[in-house]
Design a protein around this motif. Structure first.
Motif, PDB file in Angstrom:
ATOM      1  N   PRO A   1      -3.747   6.794  -3.049  1.00  0.00           N
ATOM      2  CA  PRO A   1      -3.335   5.487  -2.529  1.00  0.00           C
ATOM      3  C   PRO A   1      -3.322   4.441  -3.643  1.00  0.00           C
ATOM      4  CG  PRO A   1      -5.119   6.434  -1.214  1.00  0.00           C
ATOM      5  CD  PRO A   1      -5.035   7.220  -2.480  1.00  0.00           C
ATOM      6  N   HIS A   2      -2.313   3.588  -3.632  1.00  0.00           N
ATOM      7  CA  HIS A   2      -2.204   2.489  -4.593  1.00  0.00           C
ATOM      8  C   HIS A   2      -1.974   1.197  -3.816  1.00  0.00           C
ATOM      9  CE1 HIS A   2      -1.708   5.232  -8.055  1.00  0.00           C
ATOM     10  NE2 HIS A   2      -0.943   5.955  -7.249  1.00  0.00           N
ATOM     11  N   VAL A   3      -2.553   0.113  -4.309  1.00  0.00           N
ATOM     12  CA  VAL A   3      -2.283  -1.222  -3.766  1.00  0.00           C
ATOM     13  C   VAL A   3      -1.832  -2.084  -4.935  1.00  0.00           C
ATOM     14  CG1 VAL A   3      -3.224  -3.265  -2.645  1.00  0.00           C
ATOM     15  CG2 VAL A   3      -3.956  -0.984  -1.902  1.00  0.00           C
ATOM     16  N   MET A   4      -0.675  -2.724  -4.777  1.00  0.00           N
ATOM     17  CA  MET A   4      -0.119  -3.515  -5.883  1.00  0.00           C
ATOM     18  C   MET A   4       0.553  -4.768  -5.343  1.00  0.00           C
ATOM     19  SD  MET A   4       2.411  -0.432  -6.671  1.00  0.00           S
ATOM     20  CE  MET A   4       3.559   0.208  -5.459  1.00  0.00           C
TER      21      MET A   4
ATOM     22  N   LEU B   1       0.864  -1.176   0.000  1.00  0.00           N
ATOM     23  CA  LEU B   1       0.000   0.000   0.000  1.00  0.00           C
ATOM     24  C   LEU B   1       0.898   1.222   0.000  1.00  0.00           C
ATOM     25  CD1 LEU B   1      -2.591   1.700   0.423  1.00  0.00           C
ATOM     26  CD2 LEU B   1      -2.399   1.190   2.876  1.00  0.00           C
ATOM     27  N   THR B   2       0.765   2.080  -1.022  1.00  0.00           N
ATOM     28  CA  THR B   2       1.618   3.254  -1.130  1.00  0.00           C
ATOM     29  C   THR B   2       0.765   4.508  -1.279  1.00  0.00           C
ATOM     30  OG1 THR B   2       1.784   3.343  -3.557  1.00  0.00           O
ATOM     31  CG2 THR B   2       3.284   1.852  -2.401  1.00  0.00           C
ATOM     32  N   ARG B   3       1.394   5.643  -1.011  1.00  0.00           N
ATOM     33  CA  ARG B   3       0.839   6.940  -1.354  1.00  0.00           C
ATOM     34  C   ARG B   3       1.632   7.455  -2.557  1.00  0.00           C
ATOM     35  NH1 ARG B   3      -3.716   9.460   0.424  1.00  0.00           N
ATOM     36  NH2 ARG B   3      -3.156   9.022   2.594  1.00  0.00           N
ATOM     37  N   GLY B   4       0.971   7.529  -3.710  1.00  0.00           N
ATOM     38  CA  GLY B   4       1.663   7.968  -4.920  1.00  0.00           C
ATOM     39  C   GLY B   4       2.086   9.415  -4.846  1.00  0.00           C
TER      40      GLY B   4
END
Length: 471
Positions: free
Chosen positions: A87-90, A79-82
């Motif tokens: 927010p992105h989940v990859m 889970l990142t903050r672009g």
């Protein structure tokens, strides 16, 4: 295993139809569901690959480049903050050779570099480059197709959810009427809630479903499993049987309490069911006994975020426990810290499957950003004392879950059943402001059985091919 995908009924490896493990008329579920590898694989494919899953709280990734490592089922994700604040989940799996890309639990970074061959990815999952790219890949790399697999991501009340199903129902559809209650539990103030520290994580030797179905609304077990707490005078669990259950789409909520009687001021009462007309009186009541984790000053911010109906619900039912299908609990309650002082409990739990016979219990503590530091400390201590790795609630529950799991391995016991036979009809209390199917005043097995119905429906639906997602 065969079935569902080719139009036939889903059967396990030994030919047992999946439907044989459920009896809707008797309201029973086979213990085999707790300890079967075929069932577990079906769950990964049909429950955890297609359902919205809680990944983290927005406060865990406040700045661009912030990240935390989590799981969706048994798939590792980031889970990142672009850089644009999104927010992105990859999938935390390199598209080159399948290596784990990020091996830190949390941090801040501009890029993720695979430790195996050095492929580099952005905080939004895009592939950025590889070592000796011009020399080794003479035909060039199609970077647009080699990014980390992206999950579909949405947020509600500060909670970040993700699913691998890019064409399925929205998060709003998944949460159903429980979304309304999550707002009054988690989205009450201008600054909002924040996670305190890292999540506690420990392994429970039990199937994840025993936690998931209990969290949907099992009040019945509390008087026996947690009786020692009542004997010590910490809590009277019979109150859990006399509140309200709310059920929606397999999600469940327990509502407890009535604070008006606890406020010694007969001039401040709620006289009607009209929440708008009651707003001033309700706010005055809440200032005298603020919801758990709030101060009287923070109560004045409630109308900025909640409807009059939600605010009146905080007055009549301030203590709430919400189970979100399939494996999440949101817990706001009043408890005690390790010194015996009354304090708020604010936690999130997730039961992360680790094979059919164990799960990782992940638990977060939340506090209001605008609360005084002494209140935050009190909440952290009370939440840990009750629901942490050695908490008085979780020790009891884990003991029960692990014993059931042990029994489910036996030749005879695995032919037994979990029974949900305490019946009740939907009943809406007078003046109740919230949505959803309600059961009151005596709460029985309806929420748990509705959880199992949602599970059965999800497990028996055909599997769709994996979706690569945006790059």
């Amino acid at each position: 295993m065969g079935g569902a995908d080719d139009g036939r009924e889903t059967c396990l490896r030994d030919g047992t139809p999946l439907s044989a493990l459920f009896d809707a008329d008797e309201r029973t579920v086979s213990l085999r569901l707790l300890n079967d590898r075929d069932v577990h694989q079906l769950e990964l494919d049909r429950v955890f690959a297609r359902t919205w899953l809680f990944i983290g709280h927005e406060s865990e990734i406040p700045e661009p480049g912030d990240f935390v490592a989590r799981h969706m089922g048994e798939d590792p994700v980031i889970l990142t903050r672009g850089q644009d604040g999104t927010p992105h989940v990859m999938l935390n799996v390199c598209t080159h050779r399948g290596m784990t890309v990020c091996r830190s639990d949390t941090g801040n970074t501009a890029t993720f570099k695979c430790p195996y061959h050095g492929w580099v990815f952005g905080t939004d999952g895009r592939m950025l480059g590889a070592p000796f790219e011009r020399d080794f890949y003479r035909g060039g790399l199609d970077k647009s197709s080699l990014g980390l697999r992206k999950a579909r991501t949405e947020t509600h009340a500060g909670l970040v959810f993700a699913t691998w199903d890019h064409n399925g129902p929205s998060l709003a559809d998944h949460l159903g009427d429980l979304a309304w209650y999550l707002e009054l539990m988690l989205a009450r103030t201008d600054a909002g809630l924040e996670i305190v520290g890292s999540p506690q994580r420990f392994i429970v030797d039990s199937n994840w479903k025993l936690a998931g179905e209990q969290w949907s609304g099992d009040s019945y077990h509390t008087m026996t499993t947690h009786k020692s707490i009542e004997d010590l005078g910490f809590f009277k669990f019979t109150s859990l049987l006399q509140g309200i259950h709310v059920s929606s789409n397999g999600n469940g909520l327990i509502g407890i309490g009535e604070i008006q009687a606890a406020v010694n001021d007969t001039d401040t009462t709620v006289a009607t069911d009209d929440a708008t007309a009651n707003l001033s009186a309700n706010l005055e009541l809440l200032r005298k006994m603020p919801p758990g984790g709030m101060t009287a000053e923070l109560v004045d911010q409630l109308p900025n975020h909640l409807t009059p109906q939600q605010i009146q619900t905080l007055v009549t039912t301030p203590l709430m426990i919400a189970g979100i299908f399939p494996n999440m609990l949101v817990w706001t309650d009043r408890g005690f810290d390790s010194d015996g002082n009354i304090a708020a409990i604010q936690r999130i739990h997730v039961a992360q499957p680790k094979g059919p016979g164990s799960f990782e219990f992940c638990s977060w503590v939340l506090t209001e950003r605008g609360a005084p530091e002494e209140l935050k400390t009190s909440i952290r201590r009370a939440s840990t004392f009750a629901g942490g790795i050695s908490g008085w609630i979780e020790q009891d529950d884990a003991d029960m879950w692990q014993a059931i799991q042990h029994n489910a391995r036996g030749h005879q016991a695995r032919h037994g059943h979990l029974r949900y036979n305490t019946l009740s009809q939907p009943s809406r209390p007078p003046g109740w402001q919230g949505p959803g199917t309600t059961y009151s005043p005596y709460m029985r097995d309806e929420n748990q059985w509705n959880w199992w119905l949602r599970y059965h429906h999800t497990l028996t639906q055909p599997v769709t091919p994996p979706v690569q997602g945006d790059k």
